[in-house]
Design an enzyme around this catalytic site. Structure first.
Site, PDB file in Angstrom:
ATOM      1  N   LYS A 165       5.604  -8.104  -0.978  1.00 30.05           N
ATOM      2  CA  LYS A 165       4.437  -7.572  -1.417  1.00 30.05           C
ATOM      3  C   LYS A 165       3.282  -8.518  -1.746  1.00 30.05           C
ATOM      4  O   LYS A 165       3.330  -9.163  -2.883  1.00 30.05           O
ATOM      5  CB  LYS A 165       4.405  -6.398  -2.585  1.00 30.05           C
ATOM      6  CG  LYS A 165       3.553  -5.501  -2.506  1.00 30.05           C
ATOM      7  CD  LYS A 165       3.496  -4.546  -3.708  1.00 30.05           C
ATOM      8  CE  LYS A 165       4.033  -3.014  -3.371  1.00 30.05           C
ATOM      9  NZ  LYS A 165       4.221  -2.211  -4.506  1.00 30.05           N
ATOM     10  N   GLY A 171      -4.926  -0.998   0.887  1.00 30.35           N
ATOM     11  CA  GLY A 171      -4.897   0.075   2.089  1.00 30.35           C
ATOM     12  C   GLY A 171      -3.647  -0.091   2.944  1.00 30.35           C
ATOM     13  O   GLY A 171      -3.594   0.231   4.115  1.00 30.35           O
ATOM     14  N   LYS A 208      12.153  -4.162  -5.807  1.00 28.79           N
ATOM     15  CA  LYS A 208      13.240  -3.583  -5.103  1.00 28.79           C
ATOM     16  C   LYS A 208      12.302  -2.186  -4.536  1.00 28.79           C
ATOM     17  O   LYS A 208      11.262  -1.764  -4.806  1.00 28.79           O
ATOM     18  CB  LYS A 208      13.911  -2.747  -6.301  1.00 28.79           C
ATOM     19  CG  LYS A 208      15.210  -2.111  -5.634  1.00 28.79           C
ATOM     20  CD  LYS A 208      16.088  -2.061  -6.905  1.00 28.79           C
ATOM     21  CE  LYS A 208      17.516  -1.566  -6.257  1.00 28.79           C
ATOM     22  NZ  LYS A 208      18.144  -2.370  -5.585  1.00 28.79           N
ATOM     23  N   GLU A 284      -1.134   4.578  -9.945  1.00 24.32           N
ATOM     24  CA  GLU A 284      -0.133   5.087  -9.036  1.00 24.32           C
ATOM     25  C   GLU A 284       1.399   4.813  -9.355  1.00 24.32           C
ATOM     26  O   GLU A 284       1.553   3.731 -10.120  1.00 24.32           O
ATOM     27  CB  GLU A 284      -0.619   4.314  -7.650  1.00 24.32           C
ATOM     28  CG  GLU A 284      -1.769   4.813  -7.205  1.00 24.32           C
ATOM     29  CD  GLU A 284      -2.327   4.458  -5.624  1.00 24.32           C
ATOM     30  OE1 GLU A 284      -2.689   4.748  -5.037  1.00 24.32           O
ATOM     31  OE2 GLU A 284      -1.370   3.224  -5.138  1.00 24.32           O
ATOM     32  N   ASN A 299      -5.661   1.798  -9.147  1.00 20.40           N
ATOM     33  CA  ASN A 299      -6.947   1.655  -8.282  1.00 20.40           C
ATOM     34  C   ASN A 299      -8.277   2.032  -9.359  1.00 20.40           C
ATOM     35  O   ASN A 299      -8.366   3.308  -9.847  1.00 20.40           O
ATOM     36  CB  ASN A 299      -7.266   2.746  -7.270  1.00 20.40           C
ATOM     37  CG  ASN A 299      -6.115   2.455  -6.113  1.00 20.40           C
ATOM     38  OD1 ASN A 299      -5.836   1.256  -5.959  1.00 20.40           O
ATOM     39  ND2 ASN A 299      -5.333   3.290  -5.570  1.00 20.40           N
ATOM     40  N   ARG A 301     -11.233   2.631  -9.209  1.00 23.57           N
ATOM     41  CA  ARG A 301     -12.452   3.485  -8.538  1.00 23.57           C
ATOM     42  C   ARG A 301     -11.914   4.922  -8.248  1.00 23.57           C
ATOM     43  O   ARG A 301     -11.031   5.485  -8.588  1.00 23.57           O
ATOM     44  CB  ARG A 301     -12.585   2.798  -7.218  1.00 23.57           C
ATOM     45  CG  ARG A 301     -11.188   2.896  -6.312  1.00 23.57           C
ATOM     46  CD  ARG A 301     -11.281   2.283  -5.026  1.00 23.57           C
ATOM     47  NE  ARG A 301     -10.029   1.952  -4.204  1.00 23.57           N
ATOM     48  CZ  ARG A 301      -9.078   2.881  -3.669  1.00 23.57           C
ATOM     49  NH1 ARG A 301      -9.631   4.065  -3.575  1.00 23.57           N
ATOM     50  NH2 ARG A 301      -8.142   2.608  -3.416  1.00 23.57           N
TER      51      ARG A 301
HETATM   52  P1  ADP Z   1      -6.938   6.031  -1.670  1.00 23.23           P
HETATM   53  O1  ADP Z   1      -5.610   5.912  -2.501  1.00 23.23           O
HETATM   54  O2  ADP Z   1      -8.068   6.283  -2.246  1.00 23.23           O
HETATM   55  O3  ADP Z   1      -6.643   6.683  -0.392  1.00 23.23           O
HETATM   56  P2  ADP Z   1      -6.717   3.693  -0.074  1.00 23.23           P
HETATM   57  O4  ADP Z   1      -5.880   2.426  -0.496  1.00 23.23           O
HETATM   58  O5  ADP Z   1      -6.247   4.416   1.145  1.00 23.23           O
HETATM   59  O6  ADP Z   1      -6.863   4.518  -1.374  1.00 23.23           O
HETATM   60  O7  ADP Z   1      -8.054   3.150   0.176  1.00 23.23           O
HETATM   61  C1  ADP Z   1      -9.498   3.850   0.246  1.00 23.23           C
HETATM   62  C2  ADP Z   1     -10.121   3.097   1.183  1.00 23.23           C
HETATM   63  O8  ADP Z   1     -10.463   1.688   0.913  1.00 23.23           O
HETATM   64  C3  ADP Z   1      -9.604   2.922   2.546  1.00 23.23           C
HETATM   65  O9  ADP Z   1     -10.712   3.128   3.475  1.00 23.23           O
HETATM   66  C4  ADP Z   1      -8.738   1.588   2.721  1.00 23.23           C
HETATM   67  O10 ADP Z   1      -8.795   1.139   4.092  1.00 23.23           O
HETATM   68  C5  ADP Z   1      -9.866   0.953   1.978  1.00 23.23           C
HETATM   69  N1  ADP Z   1      -9.173  -0.244   1.166  1.00 23.23           N
HETATM   70  C6  ADP Z   1      -8.458  -0.259  -0.022  1.00 23.23           C
HETATM   71  N2  ADP Z   1      -7.943  -1.389  -0.271  1.00 23.23           N
HETATM   72  C7  ADP Z   1      -8.298  -2.233   0.527  1.00 23.23           C
HETATM   73  C8  ADP Z   1      -8.291  -3.649   0.710  1.00 23.23           C
HETATM   74  N3  ADP Z   1      -7.940  -4.409  -0.196  1.00 23.23           N
HETATM   75  N4  ADP Z   1      -8.823  -4.260   1.993  1.00 23.23           N
HETATM   76  C9  ADP Z   1      -9.408  -3.517   2.652  1.00 23.23           C
HETATM   77  N5  ADP Z   1      -9.685  -2.046   2.633  1.00 23.23           N
HETATM   78  C10 ADP Z   1      -8.976  -1.337   1.540  1.00 23.23           C
HETATM   79  P1  ADP Z   2      -1.794  -0.503  -1.601  1.00 19.02           P
HETATM   80  O1  ADP Z   2      -2.478  -1.275  -2.578  1.00 19.02           O
HETATM   81  O2  ADP Z   2      -1.748  -0.846  -0.290  1.00 19.02           O
HETATM   82  O3  ADP Z   2      -1.927   1.161  -1.704  1.00 19.02           O
HETATM   83  P2  ADP Z   2       0.763   0.014  -3.142  1.00 19.02           P
HETATM   84  O4  ADP Z   2       1.684  -0.745  -4.040  1.00 19.02           O
HETATM   85  O5  ADP Z   2      -0.015   1.420  -3.908  1.00 19.02           O
HETATM   86  O6  ADP Z   2      -0.176  -0.497  -2.116  1.00 19.02           O
HETATM   87  O7  ADP Z   2       1.741   0.817  -2.120  1.00 19.02           O
HETATM   88  C1  ADP Z   2       1.427   1.705  -1.233  1.00 19.02           C
HETATM   89  C2  ADP Z   2       2.752   2.446  -0.728  1.00 19.02           C
HETATM   90  O8  ADP Z   2       3.475   1.540  -0.311  1.00 19.02           O
HETATM   91  C3  ADP Z   2       3.210   3.492  -1.701  1.00 19.02           C
HETATM   92  O9  ADP Z   2       2.549   4.674  -1.738  1.00 19.02           O
HETATM   93  C4  ADP Z   2       4.654   3.597  -1.249  1.00 19.02           C
HETATM   94  O10 ADP Z   2       4.741   4.510  -0.139  1.00 19.02           O
HETATM   95  C5  ADP Z   2       4.942   2.023  -0.578  1.00 19.02           C
HETATM   96  N1  ADP Z   2       5.476   1.082  -1.575  1.00 19.02           N
HETATM   97  C6  ADP Z   2       4.974   0.461  -2.375  1.00 19.02           C
HETATM   98  N2  ADP Z   2       5.984  -0.355  -3.153  1.00 19.02           N
HETATM   99  C7  ADP Z   2       7.102   0.218  -2.797  1.00 19.02           C
HETATM  100  C8  ADP Z   2       8.335   0.261  -3.512  1.00 19.02           C
HETATM  101  N3  ADP Z   2       8.766  -0.806  -4.500  1.00 19.02           N
HETATM  102  N4  ADP Z   2       9.320   1.067  -2.839  1.00 19.02           N
HETATM  103  C9  ADP Z   2       8.994   1.809  -2.096  1.00 19.02           C
HETATM  104  N5  ADP Z   2       7.829   2.038  -1.428  1.00 19.02           N
HETATM  105  C10 ADP Z   2       6.952   1.530  -2.045  1.00 19.02           C
HETATM  106 MG    MG Z   3      -1.842   2.174  -3.758  1.00 16.26          MG
END
Ligand code: ADP
Ligand code: ADP
Ligand code: MG
Length: 482
Positions: A165, A171, A208, A284, A299, A301
């Protein structure tokens, strides 16, 4: 009688577009502030501008030239005597450099303090903070793993499957599951390279992979006086490519387990407290089949899915977020004041192919709605809207509330049937299949739902018999005198 205190009128720049810009503009208007909207080369007709008091043109048509262009935005802020900036979600909402520049310019960022944004924006640092605060985190590293050999050593220790990760990811991007040592070796460098290209940072964590998990998150709202409240949880396990498409509150997996709900919500507040959180934000968690839960990220925001929490608590989170940033009274005396009732579901309406689930830009040639009671539609649609590949394909959010979950689902089905967007492909047919899926209806689903149930395979069938097309055919038939 409780009276609303009279607040100073401020000039608020909305540094965003689409449905969230509309949502924020409405909140500014309600509070009596001046909403200043932005538009780029192709957005002169954008919906959000209708709700703004002033409009500023940002020359250019893509993200980099416009909504992500920090020097340009700082210039606009200076030239227009802006008091405060609401960043919406995405774009600059979690950019601590932008926050710092605003601080320097004496402009209020409608967001938490810069330090909280910076600390929580890095998945390694935030995990370290969580560990220190006794908030459970996913087993694995909380610092970047320097080499592939080290990644393999750690993976062997925690056991497979593991997840590589990106510390700067977002996103749903910058993540890869690996089932064995060979897969870690094959993916480590590629994920690092992709993350460097996408997020300007190639550092990776190894953790994990929780199997059959639930994405459970807690809405936080805090003021600048040290009060931190939670607004209960949302479940966002219906995802594609690690991105949410359907969200609901409360979580059907937590269900009636009030003790667990309380524990999750209090853990979120504990983490928010560890970074002196002072705005709206979301903590989250990933929750396993065994109901153990682990911190994923915070997050800093407002989130896309905030409306379902507003629907069950009756509190306007955007209004509160603005009030918090301006130092105005939130009018929330204590945690017990925040209660919930009923059940709310959100479907993200995206201009995408319902089968491949990939963006499908195009022009909206027709748009109409016919919703049941209990529906809210936050959107940026209008006839002739051009959905370009430059921006996110999400064009709206359909939110339905019912006294119980079954009612919310039934209303959502009816609302989806009453939403007509012509001219481009949308995921509406896919959302209809999800609402009618037996496991979804029973509340039995994990983040593997799309992979396990393949709702997209049912779309083609449903689509052929779609009511809307039958209607079109009958109109055509009448015209032809058949
Ligand atoms: P939420 O939980 O609010 O749905 P998301 O992770 O789906 O959060 O992000 C919300 C918006 O921000 C989406 O349009 C996503 O594509 C964008 N976004 C979030 N983090 C990033 C990032 N690091 N780079 C580019 N776009 C991002
Ligand atoms: P982002 O910043 O892209 O939103 P997150 O860490 O919030 O990244 O993870 C986005 C999604 O990826 C989670 O909602 C979950 O579905 C999956 N995910 C992330 N980490 C794990 C994990 N350790 N095990 C299983 N699923 C995961
Ligand atoms: Mg997330």
């Amino acid at each position: 009688m409780i009276r609303i205190p009279k607040n100073q009128k401020r000039r608020i720049l909305i540094a965003n577009r689409g449905e969230i810009a509309t949502r924020v503009a409405k909140a500014c208007r309600e509070l009596g502030h001046t909403a200043i909207g932005l538009w780029t080369d192709n957005e002169v007709h954008a919906t959000h501008l209708q709700f703004c008091d002033e409009w500023i043109h940002l020359e250019g048509s893509n993200n980099k030239e416009t909504y992500l262009n920090v020097p340009k935005l700082l210039q606009v802020i200076k030239e227009n005597n802006v008091d405060a900036v609401h960043p919406g979600y995405g774009f600059l909402s979690e950019n601590s450099d932008f926050a710092r520049e605003l601080d320097k310019a004496g402009v209020i960022f409608i967001a938490p303090n810069t330090e909280a944004i910076r600390l929580m924006g890095d998945k390694a640092i935030s995990k370290q903070i969580a560990n220190k605060a006794n908030v459970p985190t996913v087993p694995g590293t909380d610092t970047a793993v320097p080499t592939v050999d080290e990644a393999v050593r750690i993976s062997n220790e925690i056991g497979y499957p593991v997840l590589l990760k990106a510390v700067a990811g977002g996103g749903g991007r910058g993540m890869r599951a690996c089932n064995n040592e060979a897969e870690v070796r094959a993916n480590f460098e590629a994920v690092g390279r992709e993350s460097l290209a996408a997020f300007n940072n190639g550092d990776l964590l190894v953790e994990k992979l929780i199997v059959n998990p639930h994405h459970i998150e807690v809405q936080i709202l805090a003021d600048k006086k040290g009060n931190i409240y939670h607004f209960f949880e949302r479940e966002c396990s219906i995802q594609r490519r690690h991105q949410k498409i359907v969200e609901e509150a409360p979580s059907p997996f937590i269900g009636e387990d009030e003790e667990l709900r309380q524990r999750v919500c209090e853990t979120a507040v504990k983490l928010a407290r560890a970074v002196n959180y002072d705005s709206a934000g979301t903590v989250e968690f990933i929750m396993g089949e065994d109901k153990n839960f682990y911190f994923l990220e915070m997050n800093t925001r407002i989130q896309v899915e905030h409306p379902i929490t507003e629907e069950i608590t009756g509190i306007d989170l955007i209004v509160c977020m603005i009030q918090s940033a301006l130092g105005d009274d939130l009018m929330i005396p204590n945690q017990e004041f925040i209660t919930r009732s009923g059940h709310a579901i959100e479907c993200r309406i995206c201009a995408e192919d319902p089968i491949t689930m990939l963006p499908s830009p195009g022009k909206v040639t027709g748009f109409d709605t016919n919703f049941p009671q209990g529906t809210r539609f936050d959107h940026c649609l209008f006839k002739d809207l051009d959905v370009t590949p430059d921006f996110d394909p999400m064009v709206g959010k359909l939110i339905c509330k019912g006294i119980v979950r079954d009612v919310a689902i039934r209303k959502m089905e009816a609302a989806l049937d009453g939403l007509f967007i012509e001219g481009l492909k949308t995921n509406i047919p896919l959302l209809k299949v999800i609402m009618r899926n037996e496991n979804f209806m029973e509340g039995r689903y994990t983040t593997n739902f799309i992979k396990d149930e393949n709702p997209q395979e049912k779309v083609a069938l449903d689509f052929d018999h779609d009511r809307f097309y039958k209607l079109l055919a009958s109109v055509e038939a009448r015209r032809m005198g058949m």
